[in-house]
Scaffold this active site. Structure first.
Site, PDB file in Angstrom:
ATOM      1  CG  HIS A 102      -1.891   1.097   1.284  1.00  0.00           C
ATOM      2  ND1 HIS A 102      -1.541   2.390   1.618  1.00  0.00           N
ATOM      3  CD2 HIS A 102      -3.218   1.121   1.034  1.00  0.00           C
ATOM      4  CE1 HIS A 102      -2.626   3.161   1.586  1.00  0.00           C
ATOM      5  NE2 HIS A 102      -3.649   2.413   1.224  1.00  0.00           N
ATOM      6  CB  VAL A 155     -11.416   0.916  -3.843  1.00  0.00           C
ATOM      7  CG1 VAL A 155     -11.155   1.792  -5.067  1.00  0.00           C
ATOM      8  CG2 VAL A 155     -12.891   0.976  -3.465  1.00  0.00           C
ATOM      9  CB  ALA A 184      -9.669  -7.934   2.774  1.00  0.00           C
TER      10      ALA A 184
END
Lengths: 133, 133
Positions: free
Chosen positions: A11, A76, A73
């Site tokens: 991320h 978007v 998980a």
């Protein structure tokens, strides 16, 4: 021996911990699974970006590239943002990667998801916290 | 036998997958480790909130509450947001929880972090993707 490319996608974070986690996981995989050439790329905030990490695979002799998101998980980022960057359609788990004048398969792995090993990791951390009692 | 409370804290998401992951992990832990009474709470977007989940523990006979974030790595949520909600100072991993007129220890566990099991989960998903070749 022909190898497999494995791009771990993180991320990214303003703080160093997400990048450290992705890089240390890549190192663990490289050490144990020599069939993979492992690199890291980040969606946000850290470098290399996903695009930059994909460009680094141009130098490698691989016959397939697996893009594996180090996310817990679907959300978007998994369903829309990363597919857009790696050039596959929404809802698809497969595309192609152009490498040195030829195309090889690009496969998009699922995020971590529910798994007994994940439950074990949570219990391990809970017990570590309890050891301070 | 006195039990331990275990609150799994999820990020929450507009999509259902984060909540499903946290709930299925709670179920796996409950099934395997009966010493824990496991509940779920969410920082954002899903219910119950962390506060609501903590209130649910008021009904339980526990002698310690462990708050375990189902997050991959430390970041602002782990270092600031969740400590604020559970009433411990930044940088602390311990507080108290008021339960039925008495106080019990509240322990704040680390997020998942780097671990060989996490590397195994990533390889498992990469191999699953490769099986489509």
């Amino acid at each position: 021996m022909s190898k497999k490319g494995l791009l771990l996608v993180g991320h990214g974070s303003k703080l160093p911990y997400n990048k450290e986690l992705v890089e240390s996981t890549a190192s663990l995989i490289s050490g144990k699974y020599p069939e993979f050439i492992v690199k890291c790329g980040f969606m946000n905030m850290n470098s290399p970006s996903i695009e930059e990490a994909m460009a680094e695979f141009q130098k490698e002799s691989i016959d397939v590239l697996v893009v594996a998101p180090l996310f817990l998980a679907k959300g978007v980022h998994i369903l829309k943002d990363i597919p857009s960057v790696i050039g596959i359609g929404e809802g698809k788990n497969r595309g192609v990667f152009s490498l040195d004048g030829r195309t090889i398969p690009l496969l998009y792995a699922d995020p971590i998801g529910s798994d007994p090993l994940l439950a074990e990791l949570m219990v391990k951390n809970a017990r570590q916290a309890l050891s301070a009692l």
